[in-house]
Design a protein around this motif. Structure first.
Motif, PDB file in Angstrom:
ATOM      1  N   MET A 127       0.857  -1.171   0.000  1.00 24.55           N
ATOM      2  CA  MET A 127       0.000   0.000   0.000  1.00 24.55           C
ATOM      3  C   MET A 127       0.902   1.233   0.000  1.00 24.55           C
ATOM      4  O   MET A 127       1.702   1.413   0.914  1.00 24.55           O
ATOM      5  N   ASP A 128       0.745   2.062  -1.017  1.00 28.46           N
ATOM      6  CA  ASP A 128       1.557   3.273  -1.086  1.00 28.46           C
ATOM      7  C   ASP A 128       0.809   4.449  -0.441  1.00 28.46           C
ATOM      8  O   ASP A 128      -0.295   4.294   0.096  1.00 28.46           O
ATOM      9  N   GLU A 129       1.396   5.624  -0.494  1.00 33.83           N
ATOM     10  CA  GLU A 129       0.828   6.808   0.148  1.00 33.83           C
ATOM     11  C   GLU A 129      -0.534   7.179  -0.455  1.00 33.83           C
ATOM     12  O   GLU A 129      -1.453   7.559   0.272  1.00 33.83           O
ATOM     13  N   ILE A 130      -0.683   7.053  -1.752  1.00 37.00           N
ATOM     14  CA  ILE A 130      -1.969   7.372  -2.385  1.00 37.00           C
ATOM     15  C   ILE A 130      -3.042   6.386  -1.908  1.00 37.00           C
ATOM     16  O   ILE A 130      -4.163   6.790  -1.589  1.00 37.00           O
ATOM     17  N   ARG A 135      -4.175   7.386   1.489  1.00 32.20           N
ATOM     18  CA  ARG A 135      -5.077   8.542   1.441  1.00 32.20           C
ATOM     19  C   ARG A 135      -6.478   8.112   1.006  1.00 32.20           C
ATOM     20  O   ARG A 135      -7.473   8.578   1.558  1.00 32.20           O
ATOM     21  N   ILE A 136      -6.549   7.218   0.017  1.00 31.07           N
ATOM     22  CA  ILE A 136      -7.848   6.709  -0.440  1.00 31.07           C
ATOM     23  C   ILE A 136      -8.557   5.991   0.701  1.00 31.07           C
ATOM     24  O   ILE A 136      -9.734   6.244   0.977  1.00 31.07           O
ATOM     25  N   VAL A 137      -7.851   5.094   1.378  1.00 36.21           N
ATOM     26  CA  VAL A 137      -8.453   4.329   2.478  1.00 36.21           C
ATOM     27  C   VAL A 137      -8.919   5.269   3.585  1.00 36.21           C
ATOM     28  O   VAL A 137     -10.023   5.110   4.124  1.00 36.21           O
ATOM     29  N   ASN A 138      -8.116   6.263   3.937  1.00 35.63           N
ATOM     30  CA  ASN A 138      -8.517   7.204   4.990  1.00 35.63           C
ATOM     31  C   ASN A 138      -9.765   7.981   4.594  1.00 35.63           C
ATOM     32  O   ASN A 138     -10.648   8.208   5.421  1.00 35.63           O
ATOM     33  N   LYS A 139      -9.852   8.388   3.336  1.00 31.83           N
ATOM     34  CA  LYS A 139     -11.050   9.099   2.866  1.00 31.83           C
ATOM     35  C   LYS A 139     -12.259   8.166   2.876  1.00 31.83           C
ATOM     36  O   LYS A 139     -13.366   8.589   3.231  1.00 31.83           O
ATOM     37  N   LEU A 140     -12.066   6.903   2.503  1.00 34.05           N
ATOM     38  CA  LEU A 140     -13.172   5.947   2.520  1.00 34.05           C
ATOM     39  C   LEU A 140     -13.624   5.654   3.948  1.00 34.05           C
ATOM     40  O   LEU A 140     -14.805   5.387   4.187  1.00 34.05           O
ATOM     41  N   LYS A 141     -12.703   5.695   4.905  1.00 30.36           N
ATOM     42  CA  LYS A 141     -13.089   5.518   6.312  1.00 30.36           C
ATOM     43  C   LYS A 141     -14.003   6.650   6.762  1.00 30.36           C
ATOM     44  O   LYS A 141     -14.918   6.442   7.550  1.00 30.36           O
ATOM     45  N   GLU A 142     -13.746   7.861   6.264  1.00 31.57           N
ATOM     46  CA  GLU A 142     -14.583   9.013   6.608  1.00 31.57           C
ATOM     47  C   GLU A 142     -15.957   8.910   5.960  1.00 31.57           C
ATOM     48  O   GLU A 142     -16.968   9.260   6.566  1.00 31.57           O
ATOM     49  N   ALA A 171      -9.956   1.754  -9.911  1.00 31.82           N
ATOM     50  CA  ALA A 171      -9.005   0.662 -10.153  1.00 31.82           C
ATOM     51  C   ALA A 171      -8.176   0.386  -8.908  1.00 31.82           C
ATOM     52  O   ALA A 171      -7.930  -0.777  -8.562  1.00 31.82           O
ATOM     53  N   ARG A 172      -7.748   1.434  -8.216  1.00 33.98           N
ATOM     54  CA  ARG A 172      -6.962   1.253  -6.990  1.00 33.98           C
ATOM     55  C   ARG A 172      -7.795   0.584  -5.901  1.00 33.98           C
ATOM     56  O   ARG A 172      -7.318  -0.306  -5.195  1.00 33.98           O
ATOM     57  N   VAL A 173      -9.045   0.998  -5.751  1.00 30.97           N
ATOM     58  CA  VAL A 173      -9.915   0.398  -4.735  1.00 30.97           C
ATOM     59  C   VAL A 173     -10.150  -1.077  -5.048  1.00 30.97           C
ATOM     60  O   VAL A 173     -10.076  -1.926  -4.150  1.00 30.97           O
ATOM     61  N   GLU A 174     -10.401  -1.401  -6.310  1.00 30.49           N
ATOM     62  CA  GLU A 174     -10.591  -2.804  -6.695  1.00 30.49           C
ATOM     63  C   GLU A 174      -9.347  -3.636  -6.372  1.00 30.49           C
ATOM     64  O   GLU A 174      -9.452  -4.756  -5.881  1.00 30.49           O
ATOM     65  N   ARG A 175      -8.162  -3.081  -6.643  1.00 27.23           N
ATOM     66  CA  ARG A 175      -6.917  -3.784  -6.335  1.00 27.23           C
ATOM     67  C   ARG A 175      -6.784  -3.989  -4.828  1.00 27.23           C
ATOM     68  O   ARG A 175      -6.409  -5.066  -4.369  1.00 27.23           O
ATOM     69  N   LEU A 176      -7.107  -2.962  -4.041  1.00 26.67           N
ATOM     70  CA  LEU A 176      -7.029  -3.077  -2.583  1.00 26.67           C
ATOM     71  C   LEU A 176      -7.997  -4.131  -2.052  1.00 26.67           C
ATOM     72  O   LEU A 176      -7.690  -4.840  -1.091  1.00 26.67           O
ATOM     73  N   ILE A 177      -9.152  -4.250  -2.676  1.00 26.68           N
ATOM     74  CA  ILE A 177     -10.121  -5.285  -2.282  1.00 26.68           C
ATOM     75  C   ILE A 177      -9.574  -6.664  -2.636  1.00 26.68           C
ATOM     76  O   ILE A 177      -9.610  -7.589  -1.814  1.00 26.68           O
ATOM     77  N   GLU A 178      -9.047  -6.817  -3.855  1.00 28.80           N
ATOM     78  CA  GLU A 178      -8.498  -8.107  -4.279  1.00 28.80           C
ATOM     79  C   GLU A 178      -7.324  -8.545  -3.410  1.00 28.80           C
ATOM     80  O   GLU A 178      -7.167  -9.730  -3.111  1.00 28.80           O
ATOM     81  N   GLU A 179      -6.492  -7.581  -2.987  1.00 30.37           N
ATOM     82  CA  GLU A 179      -5.336  -7.878  -2.128  1.00 30.37           C
ATOM     83  C   GLU A 179      -5.733  -8.004  -0.662  1.00 30.37           C
ATOM     84  O   GLU A 179      -4.889  -8.185   0.196  1.00 30.37           O
ATOM     85  N   LYS A 180      -7.026  -7.868  -0.381  1.00 32.89           N
ATOM     86  CA  LYS A 180      -7.579  -7.974   0.972  1.00 32.89           C
ATOM     87  C   LYS A 180      -7.044  -6.891   1.918  1.00 32.89           C
ATOM     88  O   LYS A 180      -7.009  -7.073   3.130  1.00 32.89           O
ATOM     89  N   GLN A 181      -6.620  -5.763   1.332  1.00 34.31           N
ATOM     90  CA  GLN A 181      -6.257  -4.602   2.141  1.00 34.31           C
ATOM     91  C   GLN A 181      -7.526  -3.907   2.638  1.00 34.31           C
ATOM     92  O   GLN A 181      -7.544  -3.333   3.709  1.00 34.31           O
TER      93      GLN A 181
END
Length: 130
Positions: free
Chosen positions: A1-4, A7-14, A36-46
């Motif tokens: 998980m990189d910095e971007i 930031r996406i995950v933190n915004k989604l938490k809000e 695309a980034r969110v889909e990748r994070l879901i697939e990687e179980k992040q």
């Protein structure tokens, strides 16, 4: 998980209902790139799930000390109970930690049933700080 991604995950938490387009504006990416980034994070179980944060009147932390060997039956009942938010098998003090939300009437009935598996200790949240 990189910095971007962070930031996406933190915004989604809000606000997990934000559109990819609006989220992209805040992070300076296209809505398509965010999706695309969110889909990748879901697939990687992040990202495990998107959820709703309900403001419950009461939150109980229940430590269960099993007196029986009926672990699977206990786990099945707790996982399927509508008032139990989460079930944790723990080490240290107790066998399980339950996070639950009950009215006083529901709590009394639940604890009577819980006694068939063992003893318990209850801590009630007075105020959630974070």
């Amino acid at each position: 998980m990189d910095e971007i991604d962070r930031r996406i995950v933190n915004k989604l938490k809000e606000n997990s209902r934000v559109t990819w387009k609006n989220l992209g504006k805040e992070i300076h990416l296209t809505g398509q790139a965010i999706g695309a980034r969110v889909e990748r994070l879901i697939e990687e179980k992040q990202i495990k799930k998107f959820t709703v944060d309900v403001a419950y009147q009461h939150t109980e932390f229940i430590t269960v000390y099993m007196d029986t060997q009926e672990y699977q039956a206990f786990e099945n009942k707790m996982v399927s109970h509508p008032n139990v938010e989460s079930v944790h098998k723990i080490s240290g003090d107790g066998c399980y930690l339950l996070i639950a939300h009950f009215s006083p009437e529901e709590m009394d009935l639940f604890f009577k049933k819980l006694l068939t598996f063992g003893r318990y200790k209850v801590n009630v949240s007075l105020n959630q700080l974070k």
